[in-house]
Design a protein around this motif. Structure first.
Motif, mmCIF file in Angstrom:
data_model
loop_
_atom_site.group_PDB
_atom_site.id
_atom_site.type_symbol
_atom_site.label_atom_id
_atom_site.label_comp_id
_atom_site.label_asym_id
_atom_site.label_seq_id
_atom_site.Cartn_x
_atom_site.Cartn_y
_atom_site.Cartn_z
ATOM 1 N N ILE A 141 13.671 2.823 5.334
ATOM 2 C CA ILE A 141 12.659 2.706 4.269
ATOM 3 C C ILE A 141 11.689 3.883 4.381
ATOM 4 N N LYS A 142 11.550 4.627 3.280
ATOM 5 C CA LYS A 142 10.615 5.757 3.279
ATOM 6 C C LYS A 142 9.219 5.211 2.982
ATOM 7 N N SER B 3 0.831 -1.213 0.000
ATOM 8 C CA SER B 3 0.000 0.000 0.000
ATOM 9 C C SER B 3 0.858 1.253 0.000
ATOM 10 N N GLY B 4 2.125 1.084 0.426
ATOM 11 C CA GLY B 4 3.009 2.247 0.584
ATOM 12 C C GLY B 4 3.207 2.594 2.048
ATOM 13 N N GLY B 5 2.519 1.877 2.925
ATOM 14 C CA GLY B 5 2.659 2.094 4.368
ATOM 15 C C GLY B 5 3.855 1.338 4.935
ATOM 16 N N GLN C 275 -1.460 9.158 -4.952
ATOM 17 C CA GLN C 275 -0.346 9.542 -5.836
ATOM 18 C C GLN C 275 0.997 9.424 -5.104
ATOM 19 N N LYS C 276 1.018 9.931 -3.862
ATOM 20 C CA LYS C 276 2.248 9.865 -3.069
ATOM 21 C C LYS C 276 2.625 8.414 -2.784
ATOM 22 N N SER C 277 1.615 7.603 -2.416
ATOM 23 C CA SER C 277 1.865 6.189 -2.096
ATOM 24 C C SER C 277 2.496 5.494 -3.298
ATOM 25 N N ARG C 278 1.908 5.736 -4.465
ATOM 26 C CA ARG C 278 2.390 5.079 -5.684
ATOM 27 C C ARG C 278 3.835 5.461 -5.995
#
Lengths: 304, 71
Positions: free
Chosen positions: A221-222, A60-62, A93-96
């Motif tokens: 990890i960002k 998910s980007g989390g 958008q940021k997650s992707r």
């Protein structure tokens, strides 16, 4: 406070992580070692997968999903990534962007399903179906595409990064309502079923959200720190707050709550041997308990 | 008049300002200011994870990570 493991080797080193549930204080290196061993042991104990399996990690980007993708590859598993772009304003958008960058860093393949192209973006669905809880619609759509994509892209395992706090908040809710049907399905491994469902595993189910966040942070990890704008007021967050208060008073309660559920209650209510008949959705041919699956049903309501 | 000390705290992409009469605070004070649980959140001081009783000065770079997520 000194690191407990360093102390056994007659080394004096400051601990940076305190784990009251296990009566442990650890330095950076020993926390990372402890965390990775815990994931590896969980995978082996529950026969989740081996190094021969092809794993797709839902990202998910989390902090949890990126950490899981990282640790599986570090432990030598064959794990690529799957991201569903939900089309939720800047958040998606940021997650992707974060995930795309991360996949290049670890040099693993990333599949992206763009919900705007496949279906409709979540805000648009919410607008058209205002009575349905957004998290519930989003979960239904994600589960559908994750299962379908794992099969279509040639993987046999779908790994999600549900952690201990996620699992016990669901367990708490299901127990308060005595929802036996849901409790009978709450297990860290859901085995594949014929050619309908892939095997779904949760290698993070024994680590807390905080342990997961610390591991992700320590590995540089960002990840996306913002919460999904639609998750505000979610019941699961309230349950986590309540369970956090209990854990603060009685360390170890959270892990015992889930471990004892798996040991004592789950065997009594699960229907492992039951042969189920799998029906197929008349529109998309994906598995469904009804003639028309939940996702096609939403599509029909949206006139897609 | 008492001297005031200003602490700048980065949290979820925003900067929060804490004004205190104390010259130093603990990580626990920072979490309490933001209304966060120590079970889920932790404080990073100059790039390092801190314990709850670690002292923080106004000159430190402070970031708070709240691990809780849901939906």
């Amino acid at each position: 406070m000194n690191c407990k493991i360093c102390k056994t080797k007659n080394i004096s080193k400051d601990a940076i992580v305190n784990l009251p549930a296990y009566n442990l204080n650890l330095c950076k290196d020993h926390f990372i070692e402890w965390f990775e061993r815990r994931i590896e042991n969980t995978i082996k104990e529950f026969h989740m997968f081996t190094k021969k399996d092809k794993i797709l990690v839902a990202v998910s980007g989390g902090k949890d999903s990126l950490g899981l993708w990282f640790v599986l590859n570090k432990l030598g598993y064959n794990a690529d990534g799957l991201h569903i772009d939900l089309g939720i304003y800047d958040y998606s958008q940021k997650s992707r962007e974060i995930i795309e960058k991360f996949s290049k860093t670890i040099n693993r393949k990333l599949y992206i399903i763009d919900l705007k192209k496949e279906f409709r973006a979540i805000p648009e669905i919410k607008e058209k179906l205002p009575k349905k809880p957004t998290c519930s619609i989003c979960g239904t759509i994600k589960r559908y595409y994750m299962n379908k994509a794992t099969k279509e892209y040639g993987y046999n395992i779908l790994a999600t990064a549900h952690n201990l706090d996620d699992e016990i908040s669901v367990l708490f809710g299901n127990t308060l309502n005595w929802n036996i049907e849901y409790l009978s399905r709450q297990y860290p491994v859901l085995m594949e079923y014929k050619d309908a469902f892939v095997r779904k595993v949760k290698p993070y189910f024994k680590v807390t959200e905080k342990e997961s966040a610390i591991y992700t942070f320590l590995n540089g990890i960002k990840y996306i720190e913002e919460e999904c704008p639609f998750s505000k007021g979610a019941v699961s967050l309230k349950y986590k707050e309540i369970l956090g208060i209990i854990e603060g008073q009685f360390p170890g309660t959270k892990i015992k709550f889930f471990n004892n559920f798996l040991k004592k209650l789950y065997p009594l209510i699960s229907n492992k041997s039951e042969e189920k008949e799998i029906k197929r959705c008349k529109i998309c041919n994906e598995p469904s308990s009804l003639d028309i699956c939940a996702v096609c049903n939403i599509k029909m309501k949206l006139n897609i | 008049m008492n001297e005031k000390f200003i602490f700048h705290i980065k949290y979820r992409g925003k900067i929060y300002t804490l004004t205190s009469e104390k010259e130093r605070l603990t990580s626990h004070d920072i979490l309490k200011f933001l209304g966060l649980s120590k079970e889920y959140a932790f404080v990073i001081k100059n790039g390092e994870i801190t314990e709850l009783n670690t002292y923080i000065s106004p000159y430190d770079e402070i970031e708070v990570i709240n691990a809780v997520s849901g939906g």
